[in-house]
Write a protein that holds these residues in place. Structure first.
Motif, PDB file in Angstrom:
ATOM      1  N   ASP A 107      49.407  53.525  56.982  1.00 42.91           N
ATOM      2  CA  ASP A 107      50.314  53.484  55.958  1.00 42.91           C
ATOM      3  C   ASP A 107      49.635  52.412  54.740  1.00 42.91           C
ATOM      4  N   ARG A 128      58.870  45.299  55.456  1.00 43.91           N
ATOM      5  CA  ARG A 128      60.188  45.494  54.574  1.00 43.91           C
ATOM      6  C   ARG A 128      60.372  47.043  54.161  1.00 43.91           C
ATOM      7  N   ARG A 129      59.003  47.846  54.001  1.00 42.17           N
ATOM      8  CA  ARG A 129      59.005  49.176  53.667  1.00 42.17           C
ATOM      9  C   ARG A 129      60.000  49.852  54.889  1.00 42.17           C
ATOM     10  N   ARG A 132      63.421  49.269  54.177  1.00 41.25           N
ATOM     11  CA  ARG A 132      63.793  49.840  53.016  1.00 41.25           C
ATOM     12  C   ARG A 132      63.883  51.401  53.409  1.00 41.25           C
ATOM     13  N   ALA A 133      63.056  52.066  53.953  1.00 37.33           N
ATOM     14  CA  ALA A 133      63.079  53.301  54.170  1.00 37.33           C
ATOM     15  C   ALA A 133      64.576  54.135  55.002  1.00 37.33           C
ATOM     16  N   THR A 172      55.047  57.119  54.399  1.00 40.37           N
ATOM     17  CA  THR A 172      54.953  56.467  53.172  1.00 40.37           C
ATOM     18  C   THR A 172      54.633  57.775  52.071  1.00 40.37           C
ATOM     19  N   ASP A 175      57.876  59.455  51.098  1.00 41.61           N
ATOM     20  CA  ASP A 175      58.468  58.534  50.120  1.00 41.61           C
ATOM     21  C   ASP A 175      57.827  58.603  48.851  1.00 41.61           C
ATOM     22  N   TRP A 198      56.835  50.767  48.457  1.00 41.03           N
ATOM     23  CA  TRP A 198      56.178  49.735  49.179  1.00 41.03           C
ATOM     24  C   TRP A 198      56.953  48.496  49.135  1.00 41.03           C
ATOM     25  N   ASP A 199      58.130  48.460  48.183  1.00 44.02           N
ATOM     26  CA  ASP A 199      58.870  47.081  48.079  1.00 44.02           C
ATOM     27  C   ASP A 199      57.765  45.717  47.661  1.00 44.02           C
ATOM     28  N   TRP A 200      56.805  46.245  47.017  1.00 41.31           N
ATOM     29  CA  TRP A 200      55.978  45.091  46.571  1.00 41.31           C
ATOM     30  C   TRP A 200      56.183  44.624  45.249  1.00 41.31           C
TER      31      TRP A 200
END
Length: 241
Positions: A107, A128-129, A132-133, A172, A175, A198-200
Motif C-alpha cells: 500500500d 487510518r486508511r 476509512r475504507a 488502495t 479506492d 489515504w486520509d493524510w
C-alpha cells in the motif's frame, strides 16, 4: 524465530516487522512499542508469511531484500491469504522498484534511510486508511455501478473489469481509481487524493500518489488517468478516447 515486544494499550495493534538487519529491526520494533502497539519481528520472507498467518497483524512493514524469500513474493502471499496493509522498505530510490512493490500488493513504500518519526506517521496513516475504507465500503453498498463501456467499476463489490475481464487491484488502488472515476475529467490534486484515499492531512506523500497511479496504468493501460503536470490527475473515460 520471532522476537516480541509489547505494551498494554487501549486499542491493540499488532505490527509485523520483516527485516533481516537485526539493528534496524530492533530499532523499528522499539519505536512501534513506544506507540503502545505490539511488534513482532521476522528475519526472512518465508518466516514472514508464516508469522502473518499465525498473528493476523494489523499492519506489515516489509523489507524488499530478504533471505530465503524476497519481500515482494512474501507480500504477494501475505496479501493473497488475507487483506492487510503493507508498507515496503526499499534501499533503492528507483521508481520502477516502487511500482513493482505496489503491484505486489503493498500500500505504501519508504526508501532507506528514513526517520522513525516518518515511519510511524506512515503506519498511522495506513491504519487510518483501513478504517476509512470500511466506511467508504459501507457507504458504497447502494452506489451505482460506474460503467464506462470497456471499463466497469462496481463500488459495492469493489471489483473492476476491463473488456469483461476482472482486474485485480489492491484496496488502495481500487479506492484511488474509484475516487478519480467518480469525477470523470475533473482534475484532482495530489493533496486532495491523499486526503480522500489515504486520509493524510499533509503533502508528504505526493510521490506515493504518483507511484500508485503508475501501478494503475500498468494494470489498466496508460490512457485512463491523465497527468496534469504540477497539479494532479484526472480520469479519462475509455469511451471518450
Amino acid at each position: 524465530m520471532l522476537n516480541t515486544t509489547a505494551r498494554q494499550q487501549t486499542t491493540p495493534r499488532t505490527v509485523l516487522v520483516v527485516e533481516d538487519e537485526p539493528t534496524l529491526a530492533t530499532a523499528i520494533a522499539q519505536r512501534i512499542t513506544a506507540e503502545g502497539w505490539t511488534a513482532r519481528v521476522a528475519g526472512d520472507g518465508a518466516s514472514a508469511v508464516q508469522a502473518a498467518a499465525q498473528l493476523r497483524p494489523d499492519l506489515v512493514i516489509m523489507d524488499i531484500m530478504l533471505p530465503v524469500m524476497d519481500g515482494l513474493e512474501a507480500t504477494k502471499r501475505i496479501v493473497a491469504a488475507r487483506p492487510v496493509p503493507v508498507l515496503i522498505l526499499t534501499a533503492r530510490d528507483d521508481e520502477a522498484d516502487k511500482v513493482i512493490g505496489l503491484g505486489a500488493g503493498a500500500d505504501d513504500y519508504m526508501t532507506k534511510p528514513f526517520s522513525m518519526r516518518e515511519l510511524i506517521a506512515r503506519c498511522k496513516a495506513l491504519l487510518r486508511r483501513v478504517e476509512r475504507a470500511k466506511v467508504i465500503a459501507k457507504n458504497a453498498e447502494n452506489e451505482k455501478i460506474l460503467d464506462f463501456g470497456s471499463l466497469v467499476i462496481d463500488p459495492a463489490q469493489r471489483t473492476v473489469s476491463v473488456n469483461g475481464e476482472y482486474v485485480h487491484l489492491t484496496p488502495t488502488e481500487f479506492d484511488l481509481l474509484a475516487t478519480l472515476a467518480r469525477k470523470p475529467k475533473s482534475v484532482l490534486t495530489r493533496e486532495k487524493l491523499l486526503e480522500e484515499v489515504w486520509d493524510w492531512v499533509d503533502a508528504s506523500g505526493t510521490r506515493t500518489v504518483d507511484s500508485h497511479v503508475k501501478a494503475l496504468r500498468h494494470k489498466l493501460g496508460p490512457n485512463m488517468i491523465r497527468t496534469v503536470h504540477g497539479v494532479g490527475y484526472a480520469f479519462e473515460p475509455p469511451s471518450a478516447e
